[in-house]
Design an enzyme around this catalytic site. Structure first.
Site, PDB file in Angstrom:
ATOM      1  NE  ARG A 107     -24.505  14.562  12.903  1.00  0.00           N
ATOM      2  CZ  ARG A 107     -25.350  15.003  13.834  1.00  0.00           C
ATOM      3  NH1 ARG A 107     -26.583  14.531  13.879  1.00  0.00           N
ATOM      4  NH2 ARG A 107     -24.965  15.908  14.707  1.00  0.00           N
ATOM      5  CG  HIS A 134     -21.319  15.643  18.542  1.00  0.00           C
ATOM      6  ND1 HIS A 134     -21.078  16.400  17.415  1.00  0.00           N
ATOM      7  CD2 HIS A 134     -22.633  15.851  18.859  1.00  0.00           C
ATOM      8  CE1 HIS A 134     -22.199  17.024  17.064  1.00  0.00           C
ATOM      9  NE2 HIS A 134     -23.144  16.718  17.927  1.00  0.00           N
ATOM     10  CD  GLN A 137     -23.792  19.476  21.477  1.00  0.00           C
ATOM     11  OE1 GLN A 137     -24.427  19.242  20.456  1.00  0.00           O
ATOM     12  NE2 GLN A 137     -24.141  20.427  22.321  1.00  0.00           N
ATOM     13  CG  ASP A 223     -26.354  12.363  24.235  1.00  0.00           C
ATOM     14  OD1 ASP A 223     -27.449  12.764  23.801  1.00  0.00           O
ATOM     15  OD2 ASP A 223     -25.444  11.941  23.488  1.00  0.00           O
ATOM     16  CB  CYS A 262     -25.739  17.315  22.795  1.00  0.00           C
ATOM     17  SG  CYS A 262     -26.281  15.602  22.673  1.00  0.00           S
ATOM     18  NE  ARG A 290     -23.609  21.989  18.027  1.00  0.00           N
ATOM     19  CZ  ARG A 290     -24.138  20.881  17.517  1.00  0.00           C
ATOM     20  NH1 ARG A 290     -25.246  20.367  18.027  1.00  0.00           N
ATOM     21  NH2 ARG A 290     -23.572  20.252  16.509  1.00  0.00           N
TER      22      ARG A 290
HETATM   23  N1  NVA Z   1     -25.191  10.523  21.302  1.00  0.00           N
HETATM   24  C1  NVA Z   1     -26.141  11.075  20.378  1.00  0.00           C
HETATM   25  C2  NVA Z   1     -25.820  12.494  20.078  1.00  0.00           C
HETATM   26  C3  NVA Z   1     -26.813  13.189  19.182  1.00  0.00           C
HETATM   27  C4  NVA Z   1     -26.421  14.577  18.852  1.00  0.00           C
HETATM   28  C5  NVA Z   1     -26.149  10.247  19.119  1.00  0.00           C
HETATM   29  O1  NVA Z   1     -25.069   9.895  18.626  1.00  0.00           O
HETATM   30  O2  NVA Z   1     -27.229   9.936  18.630  1.00  0.00           O
HETATM   31  N1   CP Z   2     -26.791  17.924  19.180  1.00  0.00           N
HETATM   32  C1   CP Z   2     -26.805  17.646  17.870  1.00  0.00           C
HETATM   33  O1   CP Z   2     -25.782  17.414  17.227  1.00  0.00           O
HETATM   34  O2   CP Z   2     -28.044  17.683  17.328  1.00  0.00           O
HETATM   35  P1   CP Z   2     -28.432  17.157  15.877  1.00  0.00           P
HETATM   36  O3   CP Z   2     -28.295  15.670  15.887  1.00  0.00           O
HETATM   37  O4   CP Z   2     -29.873  17.598  15.707  1.00  0.00           O
HETATM   38  O5   CP Z   2     -27.532  17.790  14.879  1.00  0.00           O
END
Ligand code: NVA
Ligand code: CP
Length: 305
Positions: A107, A134, A137, A223, A262, A290
């Site tokens: 990540r 992502h 997800q 989101d 998500c 998930r």
């Molecule tokens: N769009 C959000 C998703 C979190 C799972 C982010 O990138 O922070």
């Molecule tokens: N939705 C998601 O990926 O959550 P986290 O950022 O907590 O992993």
């Protein structure tokens, strides 16, 4: 010493690069893992490393629990407390991790880093989120919708809010299914033109007005308005106000519409308590799924399905 040459594998980087047949295989396995909870196991122990350059709750815990349930184990590298934080390159780190572990979740921010990593790695790499995508997800999201609908074909799915990484992976997924994907974002916050141009077929439509985009919607997805690494400011929040998923917007769908997010959610910003805690909210099942989706992705990457 492990002989990686004899261990063929698959990377899980982005949904548009994976065949529809393989996407359906992962989804089928996700349902199977859920149905046969705790039954599936690797015959020999496998080790997953997870590199986090950004925070995570769901991705981190569900992969860790999922791997352990499969008779695997996990090692986590946070950017700050590994040599990555002191400037060791990701590629050098990966060359070493490839020797110790069987599979890696990454990540980070920059998607190029993910691809660089996949080039030097001799073990499968799973995209655990970047600024641009992502995909893990979306496997869980589609699995959640498959539990409610016989088929995704012809569904109206509305994405309301920021055209971000999660939205991009939905766009990637749209090439595998025949749902209508209606995207409504404030000006300047639609997904990148290049991406839209590449994937825009008949089933992706863009709307300036969220109230138009949700007419006849079977599913509304949103989101956060401020993704990890973005700057939050009052001007930005003001621009998104009309895009909040609230009871007034839901009334416009003319249907009993399901809600996906998500998580993490910012209650009172992109969604109201009434919607996220409402009868049609699937967010908690979505988060639970998930766990199963990630187990299926691990099995697929390691060619166990
Ligand atoms: N769009 C959000 C998703 C979190 C799972 C982010 O990138 O922070
Ligand atoms: N939705 C998601 O990926 O959550 P986290 O950022 O907590 O992993």
């Amino acid at each position: 010493m492990k002989n990686k040459m004899k261990n063929p594998f698959r990377h899980f980087l982005n949904l548009d690069e994976i065949d529809t047949k393989e996407i359906n295989l992962i989804l089928k396995e996700s349902h199977k893992v859920k149905k046969n909870y705790k039954k599936k196991q690797f015959t020999e122990k496998k080790i997953l490393a997870m590199i986090f350059e950004k925070p995570s709750t769901r991705t981190r815990v569900s992969f860790e629990v999922g791997m352990k349930l499969l008779n695997g184990d996990v090692v986590i590298l946070d950017h700050a407390d590994s040599q990555l934080g002191r400037g060791e390159s990701l590629e050098d780190t990966m060359k070493v991790l490839s020797k110790y572990t069987d599979i890696v979740v990454y990540r980070g921010s920059n998607e190029e880093r993910l691809y660089k990593l996949s080039k030097v790695s001799t073990v499968p790499i799973i995209n655990g989120l970047t600024d641009a995508s992502h995909p893990c997800q979306i496997i869980a999201d589609i699995m959640t919708l498959q539990e409610k609908f016989e088929s995704l074909n012809d569904l109206n799915i509305s994405w309301i809010g920021d055209g971000n990484n999660v939205c991009n992976s939905w766009i990637h997924a749209s090439i595998h299914f025949d749902f209508n994907f209606k995207i409504s974002c404030p000006p300047g916050n639609f997904p990148q033109k290049k991406l839209l141009k590449k994937f825009k077929k008949g089933n992706i439509q863009l709307y300036n007005d969220p109230y138009e985009a949700v007419i006849d919607s079977d599913v509304i997805i949103t989101d956060t308005w401020v993704s990890m690494g973005m700057k939050n400011n009052p001007e930005r929040l003001k621009k998104f106000k009309k895009f909040q998923i609230n009871e007034k917007l839901l009334k416009k769908t003319n249907k009993q519409t399901y809600f996906l997010h998500c998580l993490p959610a910012h209650r009172g910003c992109e969604v109201t308590d009434g919607v996220i805690d409402g009868k049609k909210s699937l967010v908690w099942v979505e988060a639970e799924n998930r766990l199963y989706a990630h187990q299926a992705i691990l099995l697929w990457c390691l060619k166990k399905i």
